[in-house]
Enzyme design. Structure first.
Site, PDB file in Angstrom:
ATOM      1  N   GLY A  43     -38.795 -91.756  60.941  1.00 45.22           N
ATOM      2  CA  GLY A  43     -40.157 -91.911  60.451  1.00 45.22           C
ATOM      3  C   GLY A  43     -40.779 -93.261  60.712  1.00 45.22           C
ATOM      4  N   ASP A  57     -50.430 -79.457  69.289  1.00 48.58           N
ATOM      5  CA  ASP A  57     -50.414 -80.160  68.017  1.00 48.58           C
ATOM      6  C   ASP A  57     -51.055 -81.534  68.124  1.00 48.58           C
ATOM      7  OD1 ASP A  57     -47.797 -80.396  69.539  1.00 48.58           O
ATOM      8  OD2 ASP A  57     -47.606 -82.111  68.209  1.00 48.58           O
TER       9      ASP A  57
END
Length: 538
Positions: free
Chosen positions: A156, A290
């Site tokens: 992340g 996306d």
């Protein structure tokens, strides 16, 4: 480990914690759509929801590296506000300010032409939706602020290299007049992040960073695709109605044709965005479905690049080096393909295939119309007629054969003596002397044809130059300029970064003191990592 506090209001009078300006967060996305507030922050498939409540992961030593003054002004924030330690902490993921309600969203998508399943905000955490003093909605999103339920097996985080590139380029695109997400701050984390830049088995530790990007919405084609793929038709309907109500005020939410109008509007906006990319030589690099914005904004600045020596097949993405699916010349086609993905996602709501056929046909027409209008401005003619197409097509083949710098060529074209066209006018656009000698006659012949065409046009000379100067930027965020700014920032020098931010706010104006930033790519940068091709690693 630092603990992230609950949302708090800064207490006046305390050092580094003065009263912040009031950014009103209404957070419609989390208040009006179903989500999870108590789910575990671990990689997993998520069903029946649109978002997950997830706090940013605090970092060791947050430090503001740079910020966008124009974006701060738009949000009603002063430089003092931005530099306040409490605000820097919020922009780094170490605390929340009053009204912030952090969340990550669930979406899927097609990557390199194949359905990839659930993707979601793997390292993007939205702090909330703020209403600025002008009543505009702006979602603040941290990229690189830690893992979410959608991170799969990743950490992340993001590195300075990629964060700086997104921070600068999104603002540069805005000042070029191209629909785009924006950027507010760039912060260092004081922590290293390990990345294998070229996926070749040589991972290295790099400085970590967090960029706060800003947009009216970060909704993607993939949000609709995920709901359709899971058969969650009622949630798809609810999500689509919400999107129309929040992001498309010209469409009435009770209009029986609202879904058709939504699709057609997205097609129109996407056509305009891609035409702008082709106008300035921008190559997105990873046009997965996306990574397509429902608002027609350029989103997700990953392995992008700027076309330098003209090559329609050039891609900046090492992952795409073999197939070149996302090369410069295929971008209009890929956008059409992605709109087909969106059409399939909306098919449970729109039973009439003709709606999609009409929308896609409109995309093709709109793109062609925008492309013609933009290149008419670039060439300084009133409009591109059908009989001008051979001239335009021959221009592209000539640029490619001579490997001319796209940005420099069009900028220098403004200075061409129409009565006596010469290759000397565009000499700076040649990268190779041997090609200047080999292709010089071809270039000169095209310039002569161009000179005759412009001379026959009804556009006054002063207006011609004005149109060309406004349509042909002198300064773009060239790949080597990005790498120079990255190298300097990693060494502790933010001077090149700040200079770039200033120069790129006026891309079409003459700035004699910054002439070096308009130069073509130096030879040392032709094959250097970061200056030619990049991977998705960041």
């Amino acid at each position: 480990m630092l603990l992230l506090p609950n949302p708090v209001t800064p207490t006046p009078g305390q050092p580094g914690n003065r009263t912040m300006p009031l950014l009103h967060f209404d957070n419609r996305f989390v208040h009006e759509l179903p989500g999870e507030t108590e789910g575990e922050n671990r990689p997993r498939a998520v069903q029946g929801i649109c978002w997950s409540r997830v706090p940013p992961t605090p970092v060791r030593q947050p430090r503001l590296l740079s910020f966008s003054r124009p974006m701060a002004d738009t949000l009603g924030l002063s430089e003092e506000d931005i530099r306040d330690p409490a605000f820097v902490a919020a922009m780094s993921g170490n605390r929340l300010l009053h009204g912030m309600l952090p969340f990550a969203t669930c979406y899927g998508g097609h990557q390199f032409g194949h359905w990839a399943g659930q993707l979601g905000d793997g390292r993007a955490i939205s702090l909330g939706e703020a209403i600025n003093p002008a009543g505009e909605r702006w979602e603040l999103q941290l990229k690189g602020a830690g893992p979410t339920p959608y991170s799969r097996m990743a950490d992340g985080r993001a590195v300075l290299r990629s964060s700086l590139r997104e921070f600068v380029c999104s603002e540069a695109m805005h000042h070029l007049g191209i629909p785009t997400t924006r950027a507010l701050t760039l912060c260092l984390t004081g922590e290293d992040v390990v990345r294998d830049m070229f996926y070749d088995g040589h991972p290295e530790a790099e400085p970590g960073a967090v960029v706060c990007r800003v947009s009216p919405s970060f909704t993607r084609f993939g949000h609709f695709e995920m709901l359709m793929a899971r058969g969650e038709t009622e949630l798809l309907r609810r999500f689509t109605d919400f999107t129309i109500d929040r992001d498309f005020p010209d469409i009435a939410v009770d209009d029986p044709d609202r879904y058709a109008k939504l699709f057609h509007t997205v097609c129109e906006r996407t056509a305009l965005m891609v035409a702008h990319w082709m106008r300035v030589g921008f190559v997105h690099g990873v046009m997965n479905s996306d990574n397509m914005s429902i608002l027609g904004l350029t989103i997700d600045y990953g392995p992008y690049g700027w076309l330098e020596d003209f090559d329609p097949l050039w891609t900046p993405n090492t992952t795409d080096a073999q197939g070149r699916r996302y090369c410069f010349g295929r971008q209009p086609e890929i956008a059409h393909w992605n709109l087909q993905c969106l059409a399939r996602a909306l098919s449970p709501l729109i039973r009439d295939q003709q709606v999609f056929d009409d929308g896609l046909a409109a995309y093709d027409r709109d793109y062609a119309r925008h492309f013609r209008a933009m290149y008419a401005d670039k060439l300084g003619i009133e409009r591109i007629q059908d009989n001008d197409e051979p001239l335009v097509q021959d221009l592209f083949t000539t640029l490619e054969a001579a490997q001319l710098d796209m940005t420099l060529f069009f900028r220098k074209l403004v200075e061409l003596d129409l009565a006596a066209p010469s290759t000397e006018t565009v000499r700076e656009a040649f990268y190779r002397e041997d090609l200047r000698e080999k292709e010089g006659r071809r270039v000169k012949e095209w310039l002569e044809r161009y000179g005759k065409r412009v001379s026959s046009d009804s556009l006054p000379e002063a207006l011609r130059r004005e149109k060309m100067l406004a349509a042909n930027p002198k300064y773009v965020f060239r790949n080597y300029l990005a790498q120079q700014a990255i190298d300097a920032a990693e060494a502790g020098d933010t001077g090149p970064l700040e200079t770039l931010m200033t120069v790129l706010q006026r891309p079409c104006e003459e700035q004699p003191q910054h002439e070096a930033h308009a130069a073509r790519r130096p030879e040392w940068a032709r094959h250097r990592a970061g200056c030619s091709m990049l991977s998705c690693s960041s």
